[in-house]
Write a protein that holds these residues in place. Structure first.
Motif, PDB file in Angstrom:
ATOM      1  N   ILE A 230      13.965 -32.627 -92.533  1.00 23.24           N
ATOM      2  CA  ILE A 230      12.659 -32.804 -91.892  1.00 23.24           C
ATOM      3  C   ILE A 230      12.844 -32.742 -90.380  1.00 23.24           C
ATOM      4  O   ILE A 230      13.710 -33.427 -89.819  1.00 23.24           O
ATOM      5  CB  ILE A 230      12.012 -34.152 -92.286  1.00 23.24           C
ATOM      6  CG1 ILE A 230      11.870 -34.247 -93.811  1.00 23.24           C
ATOM      7  CG2 ILE A 230      10.650 -34.296 -91.623  1.00 23.24           C
ATOM      8  CD1 ILE A 230      10.970 -33.201 -94.417  1.00 23.24           C
ATOM      9  N   THR A 231      12.049 -31.895 -89.732  1.00 24.82           N
ATOM     10  CA  THR A 231      12.143 -31.759 -88.273  1.00 24.82           C
ATOM     11  C   THR A 231      11.490 -32.955 -87.593  1.00 24.82           C
ATOM     12  O   THR A 231      10.831 -33.784 -88.240  1.00 24.82           O
ATOM     13  CB  THR A 231      11.457 -30.461 -87.810  1.00 24.82           C
ATOM     14  OG1 THR A 231      10.059 -30.533 -88.128  1.00 24.82           O
ATOM     15  CG2 THR A 231      12.073 -29.256 -88.503  1.00 24.82           C
ATOM     16  N   GLU A 232      11.634 -33.053 -86.279  1.00 26.35           N
ATOM     17  CA  GLU A 232      11.069 -34.159 -85.518  1.00 26.35           C
ATOM     18  C   GLU A 232       9.544 -34.207 -85.618  1.00 26.35           C
ATOM     19  O   GLU A 232       8.947 -35.277 -85.517  1.00 26.35           O
ATOM     20  CB  GLU A 232      11.497 -34.053 -84.052  1.00 26.35           C
ATOM     21  CG  GLU A 232      12.983 -34.279 -83.841  1.00 26.35           C
ATOM     22  CD  GLU A 232      13.358 -34.191 -82.371  1.00 26.35           C
ATOM     23  OE1 GLU A 232      12.454 -33.910 -81.549  1.00 26.35           O
ATOM     24  OE2 GLU A 232      14.541 -34.423 -82.041  1.00 26.35           O
ATOM     25  N   ASP A 233       8.918 -33.041 -85.786  1.00 23.88           N
ATOM     26  CA  ASP A 233       7.462 -33.040 -85.905  1.00 23.88           C
ATOM     27  C   ASP A 233       6.985 -33.128 -87.348  1.00 23.88           C
ATOM     28  O   ASP A 233       5.814 -32.868 -87.654  1.00 23.88           O
ATOM     29  CB  ASP A 233       6.864 -31.799 -85.241  1.00 23.88           C
ATOM     30  CG  ASP A 233       7.445 -30.506 -85.790  1.00 23.88           C
ATOM     31  OD1 ASP A 233       8.310 -30.580 -86.698  1.00 23.88           O
ATOM     32  OD2 ASP A 233       7.037 -29.426 -85.323  1.00 23.88           O
ATOM     33  N   GLY A 234       7.920 -33.484 -88.269  1.00 22.63           N
ATOM     34  CA  GLY A 234       7.538 -33.757 -89.644  1.00 22.63           C
ATOM     35  C   GLY A 234       7.483 -32.555 -90.570  1.00 22.63           C
ATOM     36  O   GLY A 234       7.049 -32.681 -91.720  1.00 22.63           O
ATOM     37  N   LYS A 235       7.961 -31.395 -90.131  1.00 22.49           N
ATOM     38  CA  LYS A 235       7.932 -30.203 -90.979  1.00 22.49           C
ATOM     39  C   LYS A 235       9.235 -30.080 -91.768  1.00 22.49           C
ATOM     40  O   LYS A 235      10.304 -30.462 -91.297  1.00 22.49           O
ATOM     41  CB  LYS A 235       7.719 -28.950 -90.123  1.00 22.49           C
ATOM     42  CG  LYS A 235       6.363 -28.902 -89.443  1.00 22.49           C
ATOM     43  CD  LYS A 235       6.214 -27.618 -88.641  1.00 22.49           C
ATOM     44  CE  LYS A 235       4.852 -27.551 -87.965  1.00 22.49           C
ATOM     45  NZ  LYS A 235       4.704 -26.296 -87.158  1.00 22.49           N
ATOM     46  N   LYS A 236       9.095 -29.519 -92.974  1.00 25.07           N
ATOM     47  CA  LYS A 236      10.280 -29.328 -93.808  1.00 25.07           C
ATOM     48  C   LYS A 236      11.026 -28.084 -93.360  1.00 25.07           C
ATOM     49  O   LYS A 236      10.427 -27.042 -93.090  1.00 25.07           O
ATOM     50  CB  LYS A 236       9.878 -29.188 -95.277  1.00 25.07           C
ATOM     51  CG  LYS A 236      11.055 -29.247 -96.250  1.00 25.07           C
ATOM     52  CD  LYS A 236      10.584 -29.311 -97.692  1.00 25.07           C
ATOM     53  CE  LYS A 236      11.756 -29.488 -98.648  1.00 25.07           C
ATOM     54  NZ  LYS A 236      11.290 -29.593-100.068  1.00 25.07           N
ATOM     55  N   THR A 237      12.341 -28.198 -93.277  1.00 31.13           N
ATOM     56  CA  THR A 237      13.172 -27.066 -92.898  1.00 31.13           C
ATOM     57  C   THR A 237      14.406 -27.042 -93.790  1.00 31.13           C
ATOM     58  O   THR A 237      14.569 -27.901 -94.673  1.00 31.13           O
ATOM     59  CB  THR A 237      13.578 -27.158 -91.414  1.00 31.13           C
ATOM     60  OG1 THR A 237      14.237 -25.961 -91.039  1.00 31.13           O
ATOM     61  CG2 THR A 237      14.493 -28.351 -91.164  1.00 31.13           C
TER      62      THR A 237
END
Length: 378
Positions: A230-237
């Motif tokens: 999960i990225t810092e802005d809450g997106k899945k990667t």
């Protein structure tokens, strides 16, 4: 399966540029698909700015227009350039066969600044024709009455697909299975690292094939591991970790710490395997960029080996590595040149008989000596 394609008054081509995958009966069977006199691969060689990439753009434009043009806004232009941006109409065509019937030949034709005319032929007989926004002939698709006028920047193939007309689906998917990294303004990789890693994460068998191939190329990599995050802005990667074998045991590095060649292989091998599986066509500009010359034949074997390529998959690519001439041979190589700002091309086996082009004679020395053309005059 693509048989021929071409364009006129587009990019650096003032007159017709025609690229032919077909070979005549005098060419040894080994160069084409079994039972079909069509080659699986074509190499484009020539000087910088000679028109190689522009030729790739012709087919990538046709593929994009036939599949994605319905997504354009009504006021958008069609994404191609005429020769030095003149105001005359441009012409495009592609000749092909559908996967379930390689003996039937279809031809798609387009005349455009906007869509001036659009045709589909079956064995040279018109089965669909359109002039501007009006359907003139339709022997196949039963064009829905609710589509009174088609938009002037949209292909009828893209239109019928969006209306879920089943009879258009084989044609739509043929063009949709053309994968390309070159578009209107040059190379554009349409797969970012995250989307590539996501596909590998969801297809572990595919990832294993890619790992085995990368290991074959002596990169020092033992394995690749992909984990969701999960990225810092809450997106899945998805994070790709490359495992290297060292004297001190296995060491881990992320993708961006790999060599440029390894990163290119990681991304491009995905397109290779998908194209082979679907029986599509892969268009790549500068295949040899950042890759050792010993690796290139191994990659091309995907398409040239009938034990691997069961579905008539094809590849067109540009390169500046002249050693590929002797690997691809004269039947599978086009040379490009430019005179007075106008590009032209020819397949090497089309050259005059006074040049010794026997199959057992190397082509690279002839090319470097300037006897075949397509070389810069520095």
């Amino acid at each position: 399966m693509i048989r021929k394609f071409g364009g006129k008054n587009c990019w650096s081509f003032k007159e017709w540029c025609e690229i032919d995958f077909c070979i005549n009966k005098n060419v040894p069977d080994e160069y084409g698909f079994k039972g079909v006199r069509v080659v699986p691969a074509l190499l484009f060689e020539g000087a910088n700015a000679s028109g190689k990439t522009c030729a790739l753009r012709i087919l990538s434009f046709i593929a994009s227009f036939c599949t994605n043009s319905f997504m354009l806004k009504p006021e958008d232009e069609i994404f191609f350039d005429s020769y030095f941006n003149n105001v005359n109409k441009s012409d495009f065509f592609v000749e092909f066969s559908l996967p379930d019937d390689v003996s039937t030949v279809y031809t798609y034709e387009l005349t455009a600044d906007k869509v001036n005319s659009e045709k589909l032929k079956k064995n040279k007989k018109i089965i669909f024709s359109r002039k501007e926004n009006i359907v003139e002939k339709d022997l196949v698709f039963n064009f829905p009455q609710k589509i009174i006028n088609m938009r002037s920047n949209v292909s009828f193939i893209s239109t019928l697909f969006l209306y879920n007309i089943q009879s258009i689906m084989p044609f739509y998917f043929l063009f949709n299975n053309i994968v390309y990294d070159v578009r209107r303004f040059g190379i554009e990789n349409n797969k970012d690292i995250d989307s590539v890693a996501k596909i590998y994460y969801k297809s572990p068998d595919l990832l294993k094939k890619v790992v085995d191939k990368i290991k074959l190329f002596d990169t020092g990599i033992e394995d690749i591991e992909i984990k969701p995050a999960i990225t810092e802005d809450g997106k899945k990667t998805y994070i790709s970790t490359f495992k290297h074998k060292t004297e001190d045991g296995t060491k881990n590095l992320e993708l961006l710490s790999q060599s440029m060649g390894t990163m290119i292989l990681y991304k491009r091998l995905l397109d290779f395997y998908i194209t082979i599986e679907k029986g599509g066509l892969l268009i790549l500009d500068e295949l040899d960029c950042h890759l050792h010359s010993s690796i290139l034949p191994e990659l091309l074997t995907f398409f040239l080996d009938s034990n691997i390529n069961h579905n008539h998959a094809q590849i067109i690519f540009t390169a500046h590595n002249s050693s590929l001439l002797d690997f691809m041979k004269k039947y599978r190589t086009y040379l490009f040149a430019k005179e007075n700002g106008e590009s032209f091309c020819y397949r090497i086996d089309e050259l005059p008989n006074n040049i010794d082009l026997r199959n057992d004679r190397p082509l690279e020395p002839l090319y470097k000596a300037g006897l075949l053309g397509g070389i810069p005059h520095v």
